[in-house]
Design a protein around this motif. Structure first.
Motif, PDB file in Angstrom:
ATOM      1  N   GLU B 251      41.508  -6.867  19.186  1.00 39.36           N
ATOM      2  CA  GLU B 251      40.570  -7.972  18.720  1.00 39.36           C
ATOM      3  C   GLU B 251      39.150  -7.263  18.280  1.00 39.36           C
ATOM      4  O   GLU B 251      38.375  -6.962  19.048  1.00 39.36           O
ATOM      5  CB  GLU B 251      40.323  -8.688  20.014  1.00 39.36           C
ATOM      6  N   ARG B 252      39.152  -7.192  16.939  1.00 40.34           N
ATOM      7  CA  ARG B 252      38.034  -6.302  16.391  1.00 40.34           C
ATOM      8  C   ARG B 252      36.963  -7.350  15.989  1.00 40.34           C
ATOM      9  O   ARG B 252      35.951  -6.956  15.294  1.00 40.34           O
ATOM     10  CB  ARG B 252      38.219  -5.630  15.111  1.00 40.34           C
ATOM     11  N   GLY B 253      37.045  -8.585  16.221  1.00 39.68           N
ATOM     12  CA  GLY B 253      35.970  -9.546  15.964  1.00 39.68           C
ATOM     13  C   GLY B 253      36.083 -10.415  14.686  1.00 39.68           C
ATOM     14  O   GLY B 253      34.912 -10.947  14.348  1.00 39.68           O
ATOM     15  N   VAL B 254      36.992 -10.050  13.816  1.00 42.29           N
ATOM     16  CA  VAL B 254      37.022 -10.880  12.612  1.00 42.29           C
ATOM     17  C   VAL B 254      36.996 -12.441  13.025  1.00 42.29           C
ATOM     18  O   VAL B 254      36.435 -13.331  12.029  1.00 42.29           O
ATOM     19  CB  VAL B 254      38.215 -10.704  11.665  1.00 42.29           C
ATOM     20  N   SER B 255      37.655 -12.667  14.143  1.00 43.52           N
ATOM     21  CA  SER B 255      37.664 -14.194  14.322  1.00 43.52           C
ATOM     22  C   SER B 255      36.548 -14.674  15.377  1.00 43.52           C
ATOM     23  O   SER B 255      36.289 -15.831  15.404  1.00 43.52           O
ATOM     24  CB  SER B 255      38.801 -14.574  15.483  1.00 43.52           C
ATOM     25  N   THR B 256      35.386 -13.844  15.275  1.00 42.56           N
ATOM     26  CA  THR B 256      34.142 -14.290  16.154  1.00 42.56           C
ATOM     27  C   THR B 256      33.395 -15.136  15.170  1.00 42.56           C
ATOM     28  O   THR B 256      32.588 -15.830  15.607  1.00 42.56           O
ATOM     29  CB  THR B 256      33.220 -13.152  16.522  1.00 42.56           C
ATOM     30  N   LEU B 257      33.291 -14.642  13.821  1.00 43.05           N
ATOM     31  CA  LEU B 257      32.830 -15.733  13.006  1.00 43.05           C
ATOM     32  C   LEU B 257      33.255 -17.125  12.978  1.00 43.05           C
ATOM     33  O   LEU B 257      32.517 -18.083  12.538  1.00 43.05           O
ATOM     34  CB  LEU B 257      32.572 -15.047  11.358  1.00 43.05           C
ATOM     35  N   GLY B 258      34.548 -17.314  13.232  1.00 42.91           N
ATOM     36  CA  GLY B 258      35.270 -18.567  13.242  1.00 42.91           C
ATOM     37  C   GLY B 258      34.560 -19.201  14.505  1.00 42.91           C
ATOM     38  O   GLY B 258      34.445 -20.459  14.664  1.00 42.91           O
ATOM     39  N   GLN B 259      34.723 -18.264  15.559  1.00 39.13           N
ATOM     40  CA  GLN B 259      34.120 -18.953  16.951  1.00 39.13           C
ATOM     41  C   GLN B 259      32.723 -19.546  16.661  1.00 39.13           C
ATOM     42  O   GLN B 259      32.497 -20.751  17.299  1.00 39.13           O
ATOM     43  CB  GLN B 259      34.327 -17.887  17.882  1.00 39.13           C
ATOM     44  N   GLN B 260      31.870 -18.908  16.024  1.00 37.47           N
ATOM     45  CA  GLN B 260      30.494 -19.204  15.762  1.00 37.47           C
ATOM     46  C   GLN B 260      30.394 -20.550  14.938  1.00 37.47           C
ATOM     47  O   GLN B 260      29.385 -21.171  15.208  1.00 37.47           O
ATOM     48  CB  GLN B 260      30.019 -18.132  15.024  1.00 37.47           C
ATOM     49  N   MET B 261      31.622 -20.818  13.991  1.00 37.29           N
ATOM     50  CA  MET B 261      31.434 -22.102  13.372  1.00 37.29           C
ATOM     51  C   MET B 261      31.681 -23.101  14.303  1.00 37.29           C
ATOM     52  O   MET B 261      30.880 -24.141  14.176  1.00 37.29           O
ATOM     53  CB  MET B 261      32.565 -22.069  12.366  1.00 37.29           C
ATOM     54  N   HIS B 262      32.319 -23.033  15.553  1.00 36.98           N
ATOM     55  CA  HIS B 262      32.401 -23.991  16.356  1.00 36.98           C
ATOM     56  C   HIS B 262      31.094 -24.199  17.168  1.00 36.98           C
ATOM     57  O   HIS B 262      30.648 -25.413  17.403  1.00 36.98           O
ATOM     58  CB  HIS B 262      33.582 -23.441  17.638  1.00 36.98           C
ATOM     59  N   PHE B 263      30.563 -22.879  17.322  1.00 37.58           N
ATOM     60  CA  PHE B 263      29.273 -23.042  18.024  1.00 37.58           C
ATOM     61  C   PHE B 263      28.169 -23.904  17.350  1.00 37.58           C
ATOM     62  O   PHE B 263      27.463 -24.710  17.655  1.00 37.58           O
ATOM     63  CB  PHE B 263      28.742 -21.575  18.333  1.00 37.58           C
ATOM     64  N   TYR B 264      28.190 -23.416  16.056  1.00 39.68           N
ATOM     65  CA  TYR B 264      27.033 -24.034  15.153  1.00 39.68           C
ATOM     66  C   TYR B 264      27.461 -25.606  15.148  1.00 39.68           C
ATOM     67  O   TYR B 264      26.554 -26.833  15.084  1.00 39.68           O
ATOM     68  CB  TYR B 264      27.527 -23.924  13.787  1.00 39.68           C
ATOM     69  N   ARG B 265      28.656 -26.057  15.262  1.00 38.53           N
ATOM     70  CA  ARG B 265      28.964 -27.447  15.345  1.00 38.53           C
ATOM     71  C   ARG B 265      28.516 -28.060  16.779  1.00 38.53           C
ATOM     72  O   ARG B 265      27.992 -29.304  16.664  1.00 38.53           O
ATOM     73  CB  ARG B 265      30.395 -27.816  15.037  1.00 38.53           C
ATOM     74  N   GLU B 266      28.741 -27.204  17.566  1.00 38.28           N
ATOM     75  CA  GLU B 266      28.441 -27.912  19.023  1.00 38.28           C
ATOM     76  C   GLU B 266      26.845 -28.080  19.030  1.00 38.28           C
ATOM     77  O   GLU B 266      26.244 -29.010  19.689  1.00 38.28           O
ATOM     78  CB  GLU B 266      28.704 -27.024  20.007  1.00 38.28           C
ATOM     79  N   PHE B 267      26.014 -26.928  18.511  1.00 39.26           N
ATOM     80  CA  PHE B 267      24.586 -27.054  18.358  1.00 39.26           C
ATOM     81  C   PHE B 267      24.281 -28.316  17.525  1.00 39.26           C
ATOM     82  O   PHE B 267      23.184 -29.142  18.100  1.00 39.26           O
ATOM     83  CB  PHE B 267      24.045 -25.738  17.747  1.00 39.26           C
ATOM     84  N   ASP B 268      24.902 -28.369  16.352  1.00 42.27           N
ATOM     85  CA  ASP B 268      24.567 -29.794  15.775  1.00 42.27           C
ATOM     86  C   ASP B 268      24.686 -30.912  16.366  1.00 42.27           C
ATOM     87  O   ASP B 268      23.833 -32.032  16.251  1.00 42.27           O
ATOM     88  CB  ASP B 268      25.524 -29.832  14.236  1.00 42.27           C
ATOM     89  N   LEU B 269      25.891 -31.068  17.211  1.00 48.07           N
ATOM     90  CA  LEU B 269      25.992 -32.271  17.972  1.00 48.07           C
ATOM     91  C   LEU B 269      24.850 -32.451  19.026  1.00 48.07           C
ATOM     92  O   LEU B 269      24.412 -33.709  19.271  1.00 48.07           O
ATOM     93  CB  LEU B 269      27.399 -32.290  18.671  1.00 48.07           C
TER      94      LEU B 269
END
Lengths: 379, 397
Positions: B251-269
């Motif tokens: 798990e080299r972290g390519v999906s972490t930027l996708g995970q961060q998109m979810h974080f951005y959305r939660e932050f926006d909420l």
């Protein structure tokens, strides 16, 4: 997309690291602290004239190297590690961007080449209270007189204000609703500078007073109308450089602590083997790497897209992360050194004092968070 | 150092965004922003169907080599894919354990027969996997696994007895990979074997664990004479630990930027709630929201640093802090969300935003426990990155 240093950037980093380890060890910092100007003029001549450090972010047309804030941040990080005492921040991180952001063509051509060549030092004052740019806080006045202006005013918290050869000072033009930036050579009659006594003795701060100083028409270096935004941008650019310096200082706090606690033994073992100590060092590294990401990210983002909105957000983030990080690492260094961390002889207190002082410069963490909140929430 | 993507890569971004917009609708509309940690029990059947739709479009296993059914994307394009997938509200991937963990392990260490047996099911979204590592007495001390595996002298099959725990999605999976003790009397990380075991058999019982969220997405998996074919071993008996550790390195972290998109959305909420109820005018909340936003910035740049580092499996500093940083950030966001909600935070109503933030508050308590607790993360940083003295580890030889 590539966040790795280019070979040129790596060369700048490695050269600065090697040079400063030799030129700015603790003993040299302590010697500089005792001098009036606050730095070693021979070393400064070397980095200014031989290495061209002041030329880094100056365009080639003005005798600079035409590099970016990224390279400047790389240098500042290394200077921060060694608490390198020099007028670099005042000259290259405040005066240079001020001239680039608000300067007329003549002002740039007149002043940047000598700064790039390391021939003169310069600084920028923000206003009576200093610390950060606020156009409404400019109280100095410039009264139009025959052949120029008569300027009076008081500026506090001017970095290297007593040693800089060129002072950039904002003043309100009497009779016109306008603030302009003046370039005043330090030797001008009517200017007095008084070094401030500072707790952080690794950086010189001065009060500058102008009393009916006569300045010619060509002393105005700012283009009409853009000083408000231009010096706000200057402050934000300098904040990224300062954040890089704080990052380097934070790294050194951790490194010197790791070295000390590996040697210091209690209960028959190095104190670095206690989990309570290990976790605190690990936490410090987390904050350092987070600050490193914020600072490098900000420098890259601003180098790629120097819009004011990007600059304001990125610099607020980088400076807040780095200020908080350095303060945390400095107090941890004092604590983990134990009793000797409270002595003058050991270095942690130098970093603690730099941490507190630099944390107030160019926006403290509370005001920078509010800047971000206003952008995020008030639309 | 450079932050941007090339024009060609940006065109690719548009291609992903268009595909998502065209396909994540109709029957799949309900899946937007659903699934993933904390919400894994949402719409399992629809999410499996979605995996097959993704597969038909060629959007599973995008970083795998093309000769094994992957898309062979560059690192930059994998990042873009994960970002756009998350930005479009793509659901938590039911196939992520297959695609991100066991698939790469089989690619690296599996036999040709294993590759042709298992990789197509992962690529096509028809076979799902779960991870059999943790046990009641092997949590942070993973090398203390006590589940036993031995060979049937007649058939050569492996016979497994023991118990695994915290197994995400076991009840929705066809296969489990199991770390088990194959050498009697061995201790610690020696004498282990890495086996691939089918879940649908009489010797396996799966029991859901009810979490403090009230829902259940983890399970206990009991093995009572469970069997798997002699060929379903990765590596050799005794090499289980090194295979198990290599798997975690994929798990080299390519999906972490996708995970961060979810974080951005939660932050926006959270910001949206603050604007609605006036918390956005409270200076303390303003400071905390700005602080949270800065954490998002840090995570993005940190992930880009991580992905720009040497891709040789070595753990660089940005990678070493990543899990500790995001999990604590996320936990703090959960608390901030509930504080912004104020007294309403305790009241359960049919409001998707509030429900999401309540779930965030509760589930994020797990973030600093699973996949290496905070305390284990700090040990790893202190010992591996800072070179500090190691903790005694009786089970690591």
């Amino acid at each position: 997309m590539d966040f790795a240093l280019t070979s040129e950037q790596e060369m700048i980093r490695a050269t600065a690291e090697t040079f400063l380890a030799d030129a700015s060890p603790s003993a040299a910092v302590r010697r500089a602290m005792e001098t009036e100007i606050g730095f070693d003029a021979d070393v400064w001549n070397q980095v200014g004239k031989e290495f061209g450090w002041c030329a880094i972010a100056i365009p080639e047309t003005f005798g600079g190297l035409g590099l970016t804030i990224i390279e400047q941040a790389i240098l500042m990080e290394q200077m921060g590690r060694r608490l390198f005492c020099s007028p670099y921040f005042a000259t290259a991180c405040l005066a240079v961007p001020a001239l680039l952001e608000v300067g007329t063509a003549a002002a740039r051509e007149g002043h940047l080449p000598s700064i790039a060549a390391g021939e003169i030092t310069a600084t920028l004052a923000f206003g009576e209270r200093g610390l950060d740019w606020d156009i409404d806080a400019v109280t100095a006045t410039a009264t139009p007189v025959a052949g120029g202006y008569s300027i009076s005013g008081h500026f506090q918290h001017v970095p290297d204000g007593a040693s800089a050869q060129l002072l950039l000072l904002p003043a309100r033009i009497v009779g016109r609703d306008q603030v302009s930036l003046f370039a005043i050579p330090a030797a001008t009659q009517g200017i007095t500078t008084q070094p401030s006594m500072t707790i952080d003795a690794t950086r010189r701060i001065a009060e500058v007073r102008l009393c009916e100083l006569h300045a010619g028409e060509n002393a105005i270096v700012s283009m009409p109308g853009n000083i408000g935004n231009g010096l706000a941008r200057t402050s934000a650019l300098a904040a990224i450089a300062l954040a890089a310096e704080q990052l380097g200082a934070a790294q050194q706090c951790l490194d010197m602590t790791l070295a000390y606690i590996a040697e210091r033994r209690q209960f028959g073992r190095p104190i670095s083997s206690f989990q309570a100590v290990k976790h605190r060092c690990a936490e410090a590294m987390v904050r350092i790497e987070a600050a490193r990401s914020a600072v490098l990210g900000a420098a890259c983002a601003v180098a790629a897209s120097p819009t004011t909105s990007t600059l304001m957000l990125e610099s607020a983030c980088a400076k807040t992360m780095a200020s908080d990080c350095l303060f945390h690492c400095a107090v941890e260094a004092v604590q983990l050194h134990g009793g000797v961390g409270f002595t003058w002889e050991y270095d942690p207190h130098l970093y603690l004092k730099r941490a507190q002082a630099s944390g107030q410069w160019l926006g403290n963490c509370d005001s920078l968070r509010e800047r971000v909140a206003a952008i995020l929430l008030d639309r | 150092m450079e932050l941007g993507f090339s024009t060609e890569d940006e065109a690719f971004r548009n291609e992903v965004a268009c595909w998502m917009a065209e396909h994540l609708r109709g029957d799949f509309e309900c899946l937007r922003h659903r699934g993933g940690p904390g919400d894994e029990d949402a719409y399992p059947a629809e999410r499996k169907a979605w995996e097959q739709t993704l597969a038909a479009g060629g959007w599973t296993c995008v970083g795998w080599p093309t000769d094994h059914g992957g898309r062979g994307l560059s690192l930059a394009r994998q990042i873009i894919f994960h970002e756009e997938y998350a930005r479009a509200g793509g659901p938590g991937r039911m196939g992520h354990i297959g695609e991100g963990l066991i698939g790469p392990t089989i690619l690296a260490f599996g036999t040709d027969e294993q590759k042709s047996r298992f990789l197509p099911g992962i690529v096509q979204g028809t076979e799902f996997w779960c991870q059999g590592y943790s046990e009641p007495n092997a949590g942070s001390d993973l090398a203390n696994v006590q589940t036993k595996a031995h060979r049937d002298p007649g058939s050569g099959e492996w016979i497994i007895n023991g118990q695994k725990v915290w197994t995400s999605l076991a009840h929705e999976s066809e296969w489990i990979f199991v770390l088990a003790r194959c050498e009697a009397g061995s201790v610690g990380n020696r004498g282990l074997v890495f086996l691939l075991v089918p879940l649908d058999q009489p010797g396996i019982e799966i029991r859901p664990i009810r979490q403090l969220t009230g829902t259940a997405e983890f399970n206990e998996v009991f093995f009572d004479g469970a069997r798997t074919a002699p060929s379903n071993i990765i590596g050799q008996p005794g090499e289980g630990w090194s295979i198990a550790m290599a798997l975690l390195g994929f798990e080299r972290g390519v999906s972490t930027l996708g995970q961060q998109m979810h974080f951005y959305r939660e932050f926006d909420l959270v910001c949206q709630v603050a604007r609605d109820n006036g918390a956005d005018r409270n200076p303390m909340f303003r400071a905390r929201l700005a602080h949270a936003w800065m954490g998002l910035k840090v995570m993005r740049y940190n992930a880009l640093r991580m992905l720009s580092g040497p891709q040789d499996g070595s753990l660089q500093r940005p990678a070493m802090i990543y899990k500790y940083y995001w999990s604590n950030w996320h936990r703090d966001l959960g608390k901030l969300a509930m504080d912004v909600l104020g007294v309403d935070g305790d009241i359960v109503v049919n409001d998707p935003v509030r429900t999401r933030l309540q779930q965030l508050f509760l589930f994020s308590r797990a973030d600093t426990i699973y996949a290496g607790t905070n305390e284990i993360q700090l040990n790893i940083i202190a010992e591996r990155a800072l070179g500090m003295p190691r903790e005694p580890r009786p089970s690591l030889g």
